[in-house]
Design an enzyme around this catalytic site. Structure first.
Site, mmCIF file in Angstrom:
data_model
loop_
_atom_site.group_PDB
_atom_site.id
_atom_site.type_symbol
_atom_site.label_atom_id
_atom_site.label_comp_id
_atom_site.label_asym_id
_atom_site.label_seq_id
_atom_site.Cartn_x
_atom_site.Cartn_y
_atom_site.Cartn_z
ATOM 1 N N GLY A 11 10.060 1.272 1.546
ATOM 2 C CA GLY A 11 8.725 0.882 1.977
ATOM 3 C C GLY A 11 8.184 1.826 3.040
ATOM 4 N N PHE A 12 6.973 1.602 3.444
ATOM 5 C CA PHE A 12 6.301 2.448 4.431
ATOM 6 C C PHE A 12 7.097 2.524 5.729
ATOM 7 C CE2 PHE A 12 2.507 2.262 7.562
ATOM 8 C CZ PHE A 12 2.630 3.608 7.863
ATOM 9 N N ILE A 13 7.354 1.389 6.341
ATOM 10 C CA ILE A 13 8.085 1.366 7.607
ATOM 11 C C ILE A 13 9.562 1.670 7.375
ATOM 12 C CG2 ILE A 13 8.778 -0.096 9.549
ATOM 13 C CD1 ILE A 13 6.069 -1.603 9.095
ATOM 14 N N TYR A 153 0.889 -15.838 4.190
ATOM 15 C CA TYR A 153 1.752 -14.735 4.630
ATOM 16 C C TYR A 153 2.251 -14.986 6.046
ATOM 17 C CZ TYR A 153 2.875 -10.191 6.675
ATOM 18 O OH TYR A 153 3.480 -9.159 7.354
ATOM 19 N N LYS A 157 6.156 -15.918 7.547
ATOM 20 C CA LYS A 157 6.832 -15.103 8.562
ATOM 21 C C LYS A 157 7.182 -15.943 9.786
ATOM 22 C CE LYS A 157 7.430 -11.185 7.881
ATOM 23 N NZ LYS A 157 8.572 -10.561 7.154
#
Length: 333
Positions: A11-13, A153, A157
């Site tokens: 993924g991006f991170i 979302y 979390k």
């Protein structure tokens, strides 16, 4: 060498974190489902940059696969687990809500249960600034009440934070949940504003400004973000050892930490930075606020600084210039 298990590694991170950890000499095992939430080719390209590097190994699989997650983590025997993989996106949670329960609750539990068995020195979990929800007092502090989420979302979390707290208390697992603010930079997700705006501006299409464009975000450059995560690795929470303004649990080795830039940036300023970097004016189209979105985010990063001595330092103009340069190179524009 420190052995670090990273979910969401393509993924991006996750890609940026693996890149940093490998450069620091860690042994890193990545795990990723390569799901098609956005173009998997971008994930494959990130993974290709990690594959073959000394100290890196990888498993392709889904978080919901209980047996695979447990056997993979058990086999690697990590010192540190960094759980980044999740179903992301506020707006997509209106379209595919069950995927958030599956990945962000069931998938998280599989990682937690594996951690219960292998007992890493530090379990680190990605959360989000979206958990602050309808809070109006800013900058957001980790000790603020966060009980009014406005998207599924964010709710999943926040539930993950609560579940991990129970696990930390029950099994003595030192756990840090970091709340990310709006992250941007090279290799960024195509569904996020920097990518969407840059694409539209370069192609002469209008950019969609929700909330009439009257929005603010704490834009965090991805390199600063992963440096913050890496700085927190050796700072595992200990019961009864709080620092000033700490979010440390009164009963468990568990805390939450904001990782943001610490600056509230108007959307207009953000767009102006993209216009300068591209050399092209934006065509603006104003839209109403979307369900589940918030008008502003802004991080108090004082706890991160007190715990690690690290503070993000990349300004919006510098960060956007780097992102646009990457965008032009990757898409050959």
């Amino acid at each position: 060498m420190t052995r670090i298990y990273v979910t969401g590694a393509a993924g991006f991170i996750g890609y940026h974190l693996c890149d940093l950890l490998l450069s620091q000499g860690a042994t890193v095992h990545g795990f990723d489902g390569m799901t098609p939430y956005y173009d998997p080719a971008l994930k494959e390209a990130r993974l290709a940059l990690l594959t073959g590097r000394p100290g890196f190994s990888f498993t392709r699989g889904m978080l919901e696969d209980t047996d695979l997650v447990l056997s993979d983590i058990r086999a690697f025997a990590p010192d540190i687990i960094v759980h980044l993989a999740a179903q992301a996106g506020v707006r997509y949670s209106l379209e595919a809500p069950r995927s958030y329960i599956s990945a962000n609750i069931d998938g998280l539990f599989n990682v937690l249960d594996a951690a219960r068995e292998v007992k890493p020195r530090h379990l680190m979990l990605a959360s989000t600034s979206s958990v602050y929800g309808a809070n109006r007092d800013m900058p957001y502090r980790e000790t603020d009440k966060a009980d009014a989420q406005v998207s599924l979302y964010a709710a999943t979390k926040k539930a993950g934070e609560a579940i991990s707290h129970a696990w930390a208390d029950l099994y003595g697992l030192p756990t840090t949940c970091f709340r990310f603010f709006t992250v941007y930079g090279p290799w960024g997700r195509p569904d996020m504003a920097p990518h969407l705006f840059t694409s539209a501006i370069l192609e002469g299409r209008p950019i969609q400004l929700f909330g009439g464009g009257e929005m603010f975000r704490d834009f965090t450059y991805v390199t600063d973000l992963v440096r913050g995560i890496a700085a927190l690795i050796p700072v595992a929470p200990e019961r009864g050892q709080p620092v000033e303004g700490d979010s440390l649990s009164p009963v468990a080795p568990w805390r939450v930490v904001n990782i943001g830039n610490g600056e509230k940036v108007a959307l207009a300023r953000f767009i102006a930075a993209i216009e300068r970097a591209t050399g092209t004016p934006a065509i603006r189209k104003l839209r109403e606020m979307q369900k589940g979105d918030v008008r502003a985010t802004w991080a108090d990063t004082g706890l991160l600084g007190r715990l690690t001595g690290f503070r993000p330092e990349t300004g919006i103009d510098e960060g956007i210039e780097r992102f646009v340069a990457w965008y032009r190179d990757y898409y050959r524009i």
